[in-house]
Motif scaffolding. Structure first.
Motif, PDB file in Angstrom:
ATOM      1  N   ASN A  43     144.879 -12.348  41.789  1.00 46.12           N
ATOM      2  CA  ASN A  43     145.393 -13.155  42.887  1.00 46.12           C
ATOM      3  C   ASN A  43     146.296 -14.201  42.257  1.00 46.12           C
ATOM      4  N   GLU A  44     147.588 -13.895  42.197  1.00 47.11           N
ATOM      5  CA  GLU A  44     148.543 -14.753  41.500  1.00 47.11           C
ATOM      6  C   GLU A  44     148.753 -16.079  42.211  1.00 47.11           C
ATOM      7  N   THR A  45     148.627 -16.096  43.532  1.00 43.73           N
ATOM      8  CA  THR A  45     148.824 -17.327  44.291  1.00 43.73           C
ATOM      9  C   THR A  45     147.755 -18.353  43.964  1.00 43.73           C
ATOM     10  N   GLU A  46     146.495 -17.907  43.902  1.00 37.91           N
ATOM     11  CA  GLU A  46     145.384 -18.822  43.662  1.00 37.91           C
ATOM     12  C   GLU A  46     144.895 -18.791  42.219  1.00 37.91           C
ATOM     13  N   GLY A  47     145.454 -17.882  41.412  1.00 36.11           N
ATOM     14  CA  GLY A  47     145.069 -17.784  40.015  1.00 36.11           C
ATOM     15  C   GLY A  47     143.599 -17.444  39.814  1.00 36.11           C
ATOM     16  N   ARG A  48     143.098 -16.521  40.629  1.00 37.35           N
ATOM     17  CA  ARG A  48     141.687 -16.158  40.496  1.00 37.35           C
ATOM     18  C   ARG A  48     141.467 -14.669  40.719  1.00 37.35           C
ATOM     19  N   ALA A  49     140.245 -14.248  40.439  1.00 37.91           N
ATOM     20  CA  ALA A  49     139.891 -12.846  40.630  1.00 37.91           C
ATOM     21  C   ALA A  49     139.787 -12.538  42.126  1.00 37.91           C
ATOM     22  N   VAL A  50     140.001 -11.290  42.455  1.00 35.49           N
ATOM     23  CA  VAL A  50     139.846 -10.797  43.822  1.00 35.49           C
ATOM     24  C   VAL A  50     138.500 -10.089  43.846  1.00 35.49           C
ATOM     25  N   LEU A  51     137.557 -10.621  44.588  1.00 34.70           N
ATOM     26  CA  LEU A  51     136.182 -10.147  44.470  1.00 34.70           C
ATOM     27  C   LEU A  51     135.693  -9.337  45.670  1.00 34.70           C
ATOM     28  N   HIS A  52     136.592  -8.643  46.340  1.00 30.24           N
ATOM     29  CA  HIS A  52     136.185  -7.793  47.463  1.00 30.24           C
ATOM     30  C   HIS A  52     135.117  -6.794  47.022  1.00 30.24           C
ATOM     31  N   CYS A  53     135.316  -6.229  45.856  1.00 29.95           N
ATOM     32  CA  CYS A  53     134.373  -5.218  45.366  1.00 29.95           C
ATOM     33  C   CYS A  53     133.011  -5.832  45.070  1.00 29.95           C
ATOM     34  N   ALA A  54     132.942  -7.092  44.677  1.00 24.06           N
ATOM     35  CA  ALA A  54     131.657  -7.740  44.407  1.00 24.06           C
ATOM     36  C   ALA A  54     130.859  -7.920  45.694  1.00 24.06           C
ATOM     37  N   LEU A  55     131.556  -8.120  46.813  1.00 24.13           N
ATOM     38  CA  LEU A  55     130.868  -8.260  48.098  1.00 24.13           C
ATOM     39  C   LEU A  55     130.197  -6.968  48.533  1.00 24.13           C
ATOM     40  N   ARG A  56     130.682  -5.855  48.031  1.00 25.34           N
ATOM     41  CA  ARG A  56     130.149  -4.552  48.425  1.00 25.34           C
ATOM     42  C   ARG A  56     129.326  -3.903  47.315  1.00 25.34           C
ATOM     43  N   ALA A  57     129.201  -4.571  46.206  1.00 23.43           N
ATOM     44  CA  ALA A  57     128.521  -4.001  45.046  1.00 23.43           C
ATOM     45  C   ALA A  57     127.008  -4.025  45.237  1.00 23.43           C
ATOM     46  N   PRO A  58     126.321  -3.007  44.730  1.00 19.56           N
ATOM     47  CA  PRO A  58     124.850  -3.050  44.774  1.00 19.56           C
ATOM     48  C   PRO A  58     124.328  -4.162  43.865  1.00 19.56           C
ATOM     49  N   ARG A  59     123.108  -4.578  44.103  1.00 16.25           N
ATOM     50  CA  ARG A  59     122.507  -5.658  43.307  1.00 16.25           C
ATOM     51  C   ARG A  59     122.550  -5.361  41.812  1.00 16.25           C
ATOM     52  N   SER A  60     122.444  -4.093  41.462  1.00 16.14           N
ATOM     53  CA  SER A  60     122.370  -3.708  40.051  1.00 16.14           C
ATOM     54  C   SER A  60     123.727  -3.670  39.355  1.00 16.14           C
ATOM     55  N   ALA A  61     124.807  -3.838  40.112  1.00 11.64           N
ATOM     56  CA  ALA A  61     126.154  -3.750  39.531  1.00 11.64           C
ATOM     57  C   ALA A  61     126.458  -4.980  38.681  1.00 11.64           C
ATOM     58  N   SER A  62     127.457  -4.836  37.842  1.00 13.30           N
ATOM     59  CA  SER A  62     127.919  -5.951  37.033  1.00 13.30           C
ATOM     60  C   SER A  62     129.437  -6.034  37.149  1.00 13.30           C
ATOM     61  N   ILE A  63     129.916  -7.151  37.660  1.00 18.37           N
ATOM     62  CA  ILE A  63     131.352  -7.412  37.729  1.00 18.37           C
ATOM     63  C   ILE A  63     131.550  -8.781  37.085  1.00 18.37           C
ATOM     64  N   ALA A  64     132.185  -8.779  35.935  1.00 22.98           N
ATOM     65  CA  ALA A  64     132.323 -10.007  35.155  1.00 22.98           C
ATOM     66  C   ALA A  64     133.638 -10.708  35.452  1.00 22.98           C
ATOM     67  N   VAL A  65     133.558 -11.998  35.664  1.00 21.56           N
ATOM     68  CA  VAL A  65     134.720 -12.869  35.789  1.00 21.56           C
ATOM     69  C   VAL A  65     134.512 -13.989  34.779  1.00 21.56           C
ATOM     70  N   ASP A  66     135.452 -14.121  33.862  1.00 26.03           N
ATOM     71  CA  ASP A  66     135.340 -15.098  32.772  1.00 26.03           C
ATOM     72  C   ASP A  66     134.018 -14.927  32.012  1.00 26.03           C
ATOM     73  N   GLY A  67     133.623 -13.681  31.809  1.00 25.84           N
ATOM     74  CA  GLY A  67     132.426 -13.371  31.044  1.00 25.84           C
ATOM     75  C   GLY A  67     131.116 -13.510  31.802  1.00 25.84           C
ATOM     76  N   GLN A  68     131.157 -13.891  33.067  1.00 29.85           N
ATOM     77  CA  GLN A  68     129.943 -14.076  33.863  1.00 29.85           C
ATOM     78  C   GLN A  68     129.843 -12.989  34.930  1.00 29.85           C
ATOM     79  N   ASN A  69     128.670 -12.376  35.057  1.00 30.75           N
ATOM     80  CA  ASN A  69     128.421 -11.397  36.113  1.00 30.75           C
ATOM     81  C   ASN A  69     128.308 -12.153  37.437  1.00 30.75           C
TER      82      ASN A  69
END
Length: 181
Positions: free
Chosen positions: A97-123
């Motif tokens: 997200n170039e406008t806000e300079g951040r990750a786009v986390l749509h996939c994290a909202l739909r991810a199962p509890r067991s998933a891992s999506i890291a942003v700046d090294g944090q799940n």
């Protein structure tokens, strides 16, 4: 004035190619407008190409006013525009997200509890599920009448006021709190 040489980056090259393909794709509009859907549906090879099944998921876009040439142009545009790379970047938590300079986390909202999506090294998935669980708890209390308003009575109406941006938050509140299927 002397003109400076222009340095073309690979990104600009990719964007220029996508723009040319977009122009080419727009040329399909008049062709499709003058083609009746019945004509397209009579082409079984076309229909078969526009029916995709995987497990219990079925995607049937044969009733859309596109032909195989149009779809080919769409797929080529997506390829040249780097859609697959952007998808991979999104799923890996990169800040696209170039406008806000951040990750786009749509996939994290739909991810199962067991998933891992890291942003700046944090799940981020556990934090997302914490918020989702809190929202579910709140909406369950509102629906059951356990959550009381200022008067001590169960809520009967909810006014959700957005602050701009996406309508999805307001839509989510509506869907979470509605009591009729």
């Amino acid at each position: 004035h002397q003109r400076r040489p222009v340095c073309l980056s690979p990104r600009w090259d990719q964007q220029a190619m996508a723009a040319a393909l977009w122009t080419d794709l727009k040329g399909q509009v008049s062709k499709m407008k003058s083609t009746h859907l019945r004509t397209l549906m009579a082409d079984q090879v076309r229909n078969d190409a526009m029916y995709v099944a995987s497990g219990q998921l079925v995607l049937d876009y044969s009733r859309q006013k596109v032909d195989t040439e149009t779809m080919s142009k769409l797929f080529e545009l997506a390829e040249k525009a780097g859609v697959e790379q952007k998808k991979q970047q999104m799923f890996s938590g990169e800040k696209i997200n170039e406008t806000e300079g951040r990750a786009v986390l749509h996939c994290a909202l739909r991810a199962p509890r067991s998933a891992s999506i890291a942003v700046d090294g944090q799940n981020v998935v556990p934090e997302v599920w914490k918020v989702l669980d809190a929202m579910k708890g709140f909406s369950d209390k509102v629906r059951s009448g356990e959550w009381k308003g200022f008067t001590g009575k169960a809520l009967s109406d909810v006014v959700c006021i957005g602050i701009g941006g996406s309508y999805l938050g307001v839509e989510f509140v509506y869907e979470a709190l509605k009591t009729d299927p």
